[in-house]
Motif scaffolding. Structure first.
Motif, PDB file in Angstrom:
ATOM      1  N   LYS A  30      -6.633  32.845  57.259  1.00  0.00           N
ATOM      2  CA  LYS A  30      -6.799  33.809  58.330  1.00  0.00           C
ATOM      3  C   LYS A  30      -8.278  34.147  58.480  1.00  0.00           C
ATOM      4  O   LYS A  30      -8.994  34.347  57.497  1.00  0.00           O
ATOM      5  CB  LYS A  30      -6.002  35.084  58.015  1.00  0.00           C
ATOM      6  CG  LYS A  30      -6.008  36.111  59.127  1.00  0.00           C
ATOM      7  CD  LYS A  30      -5.138  37.302  58.740  1.00  0.00           C
ATOM      8  CE  LYS A  30      -5.161  38.375  59.799  1.00  0.00           C
ATOM      9  NZ  LYS A  30      -4.317  39.542  59.413  1.00  0.00           N
ATOM     10  N   ILE A  31      -8.759  34.179  59.750  1.00  0.00           N
ATOM     11  CA  ILE A  31     -10.166  34.468  59.992  1.00  0.00           C
ATOM     12  C   ILE A  31     -10.305  35.703  60.878  1.00  0.00           C
ATOM     13  O   ILE A  31      -9.394  36.067  61.625  1.00  0.00           O
ATOM     14  CB  ILE A  31     -10.894  33.282  60.642  1.00  0.00           C
ATOM     15  CG1 ILE A  31     -10.352  33.025  62.071  1.00  0.00           C
ATOM     16  CG2 ILE A  31     -10.783  32.031  59.786  1.00  0.00           C
ATOM     17  CD1 ILE A  31     -11.204  32.069  62.863  1.00  0.00           C
ATOM     18  N   SER A  32     -11.446  36.348  60.766  1.00  0.00           N
ATOM     19  CA  SER A  32     -11.734  37.523  61.595  1.00  0.00           C
ATOM     20  C   SER A  32     -12.998  37.327  62.422  1.00  0.00           C
ATOM     21  O   SER A  32     -13.338  38.178  63.242  1.00  0.00           O
ATOM     22  CB  SER A  32     -11.875  38.769  60.714  1.00  0.00           C
ATOM     23  OG  SER A  32     -12.883  38.584  59.744  1.00  0.00           O
ATOM     24  N   ASP A  33     -13.699  36.208  62.207  1.00  0.00           N
ATOM     25  CA  ASP A  33     -14.958  35.961  62.890  1.00  0.00           C
ATOM     26  C   ASP A  33     -14.694  35.323  64.253  1.00  0.00           C
ATOM     27  O   ASP A  33     -14.926  34.132  64.457  1.00  0.00           O
ATOM     28  CB  ASP A  33     -15.846  35.057  62.035  1.00  0.00           C
ATOM     29  CG  ASP A  33     -17.248  34.925  62.629  1.00  0.00           C
ATOM     30  OD1 ASP A  33     -17.575  35.717  63.533  1.00  0.00           O
ATOM     31  OD2 ASP A  33     -18.001  34.039  62.181  1.00  0.00           O
ATOM     32  N   TYR A  34     -14.164  36.117  65.166  1.00  0.00           N
ATOM     33  CA  TYR A  34     -13.928  35.634  66.525  1.00  0.00           C
ATOM     34  C   TYR A  34     -13.890  36.827  67.470  1.00  0.00           C
ATOM     35  O   TYR A  34     -13.768  37.981  67.062  1.00  0.00           O
ATOM     36  CB  TYR A  34     -12.616  34.853  66.621  1.00  0.00           C
ATOM     37  CG  TYR A  34     -11.363  35.700  66.564  1.00  0.00           C
ATOM     38  CD1 TYR A  34     -10.755  36.162  67.727  1.00  0.00           C
ATOM     39  CD2 TYR A  34     -10.784  36.040  65.344  1.00  0.00           C
ATOM     40  CE1 TYR A  34      -9.606  36.942  67.676  1.00  0.00           C
ATOM     41  CE2 TYR A  34      -9.647  36.812  65.283  1.00  0.00           C
ATOM     42  CZ  TYR A  34      -9.064  37.261  66.453  1.00  0.00           C
ATOM     43  OH  TYR A  34      -7.934  38.037  66.392  1.00  0.00           O
ATOM     44  N   GLU A  35     -14.013  36.523  68.763  1.00  0.00           N
ATOM     45  CA  GLU A  35     -13.940  37.551  69.803  1.00  0.00           C
ATOM     46  C   GLU A  35     -12.909  37.131  70.837  1.00  0.00           C
ATOM     47  O   GLU A  35     -12.850  35.959  71.222  1.00  0.00           O
ATOM     48  CB  GLU A  35     -15.305  37.728  70.472  1.00  0.00           C
ATOM     49  CG  GLU A  35     -15.328  38.777  71.574  1.00  0.00           C
ATOM     50  CD  GLU A  35     -16.675  38.885  72.270  1.00  0.00           C
ATOM     51  OE1 GLU A  35     -16.790  39.684  73.220  1.00  0.00           O
ATOM     52  OE2 GLU A  35     -17.603  38.150  71.867  1.00  0.00           O
ATOM     53  N   GLN A  36     -12.091  38.076  71.255  1.00  0.00           N
ATOM     54  CA  GLN A  36     -11.081  37.815  72.276  1.00  0.00           C
ATOM     55  C   GLN A  36     -11.376  38.647  73.512  1.00  0.00           C
ATOM     56  O   GLN A  36     -11.529  39.862  73.432  1.00  0.00           O
ATOM     57  CB  GLN A  36      -9.677  38.136  71.750  1.00  0.00           C
ATOM     58  CG  GLN A  36      -8.564  37.913  72.788  1.00  0.00           C
ATOM     59  CD  GLN A  36      -7.188  38.252  72.239  1.00  0.00           C
ATOM     60  OE1 GLN A  36      -7.018  38.464  71.028  1.00  0.00           O
ATOM     61  NE2 GLN A  36      -6.187  38.318  73.101  1.00  0.00           N
ATOM     62  N   VAL A  37     -11.483  37.994  74.652  1.00  0.00           N
ATOM     63  CA  VAL A  37     -11.760  38.671  75.919  1.00  0.00           C
ATOM     64  C   VAL A  37     -10.668  38.289  76.917  1.00  0.00           C
ATOM     65  O   VAL A  37     -10.396  37.096  77.127  1.00  0.00           O
ATOM     66  CB  VAL A  37     -13.137  38.271  76.489  1.00  0.00           C
ATOM     67  CG1 VAL A  37     -13.357  38.937  77.846  1.00  0.00           C
ATOM     68  CG2 VAL A  37     -14.249  38.642  75.520  1.00  0.00           C
ATOM     69  N   LYS A  38     -10.037  39.303  77.522  1.00  0.00           N
ATOM     70  CA  LYS A  38      -9.009  39.030  78.523  1.00  0.00           C
ATOM     71  C   LYS A  38      -9.486  39.471  79.896  1.00  0.00           C
ATOM     72  O   LYS A  38      -9.899  40.609  80.096  1.00  0.00           O
ATOM     73  CB  LYS A  38      -7.692  39.739  78.172  1.00  0.00           C
ATOM     74  CG  LYS A  38      -6.567  39.404  79.174  1.00  0.00           C
ATOM     75  CD  LYS A  38      -5.212  39.880  78.710  1.00  0.00           C
ATOM     76  CE  LYS A  38      -4.140  39.435  79.693  1.00  0.00           C
ATOM     77  NZ  LYS A  38      -2.789  39.838  79.266  1.00  0.00           N
ATOM     78  N   GLU A  39      -9.455  38.535  80.834  1.00  0.00           N
ATOM     79  CA  GLU A  39      -9.800  38.810  82.224  1.00  0.00           C
ATOM     80  C   GLU A  39      -8.690  38.260  83.106  1.00  0.00           C
ATOM     81  O   GLU A  39      -8.522  37.050  83.203  1.00  0.00           O
ATOM     82  CB  GLU A  39     -11.140  38.172  82.582  1.00  0.00           C
ATOM     83  CG  GLU A  39     -12.328  38.744  81.812  1.00  0.00           C
ATOM     84  CD  GLU A  39     -13.632  38.098  82.206  1.00  0.00           C
ATOM     85  OE1 GLU A  39     -13.594  37.138  83.020  1.00  0.00           O
ATOM     86  OE2 GLU A  39     -14.692  38.530  81.719  1.00  0.00           O
TER      87      GLU A  39
END
Length: 268
Positions: free
Chosen positions: A205-214
């Motif tokens: 499991k990783i936490s080094d990410y970004e999620q953007v919803k458009e």
């Protein structure tokens, strides 16, 4: 004078930064030993992903270099064996150990073949900015609900696999890295997978990410490594949650229950 020098320096720096940001890639396609025979197991080998069908997905501005590793002389000619050369490029005859390169500046599908050995055919697929994985989700449900997934990465994402029970989608990461930038931008339609995502890379499991919803699009920015092999994304919904076939079965079940209920009432 100092101000002019400073402005000039900043201008040169900005040009260098822009060139680096939009640096293009070169991909090798090898002509293997024995390709001159129509009975050869394959005629091309893409170093990008190891494929042997002569098909390569690249971006606008990328370059393909064909390398002759065979013992025979070949050509790489734009066009098809059926229709002949289309005039875009032609390597002419190049001997074993030689190579030919061409840079693709426009979007499109570009077939090529060897004039000497016309059974050797392939196609270069050129897209703008994003690579595309087509028809994701088609293998599950009724097969009518599927999506194209776009991404930017220095390797390839392949073989998407959807797990409806876990509401997840898994991608294989294949090919050789084409740069030292291992950041992945992945654009996932929310109708394919949605929710607050949880990510695993190679089972961790990783936490080094970004999620953007458009709107109807979830975009993930993920830091990977040159050795990353498997990416799994879990959401709160996955397509098809309730496909058309399931709807039909559900409708039949409801009708059957109503009929049985009515019969029971008549008995009483």
């Amino acid at each position: 004078m100092n101000y002019l020098f400073l402005i000039g320096a900043l201008f040169l720096i900005s040009i260098s930064a822009t060139s680096f940001a939009y640096a293009q890639s070169t991909y090798d396609v090898k002509i293997p030993t024995g390709a001159a025979s129509p009975d050869a197991p394959y005629f091309w080998q893409s170093v990008k992903d190891g494929s042997t069908d002569g098909h390569v997905d690249i971006l606008v501005g990328d370059t393909i270099t064909w390398k002759n590793a065979d013992t025979a002389t070949h050509t790489v000619t734009s066009g098809t064996a059926t229709d002949g050369p289309d005039g875009l490029f032609d390597s002419g005859l190049f001997a074993p150990g030689q190579s030919f390169s061409f840079t693709y500046d426009d979007i499109g599908d570009y077939p090529y073949y060897c004039i000497v050995h016309p059974w050797m055919e392939g196609t270069i697929f050129v897209t703008a900015g994003y690579s595309i994985i087509p028809n994701v989700g088609k293998s599950i449900g009724d097969g009518n609900t599927h999506f194209d997934v776009e991404y930017k990465f220095n390797r390839l994402l392949a073989n998407p696999e959807i797990n409806q029970d876990q509401k997840s989608i898994t991608f294989e990461i294949v090919g050789q890295s084409q740069s030292d930038d291992h950041s992945l931008e992945l654009r996932l339609p929310s109708k394919l997978i949605d929710g607050n995502f949880i990510l695993w890379v190679d089972g961790e499991k990783i936490s080094d990410y970004e999620q953007v919803k458009e709107g109807d699009l979830n975009t993930l920015f993920i830091e990977l490594t040159k050795d990353s092999k498997i990416l799994t994304i879990t959401g709160t919904s996955i397509v098809p949650e309730f496909g058309s076939m399931a709807m039909i079965i559900f409708g039949i079940s409801i009708v059957s229950m109503l009929v049985l209920s009515q019969k029971n009432r008549i008995k009483f």
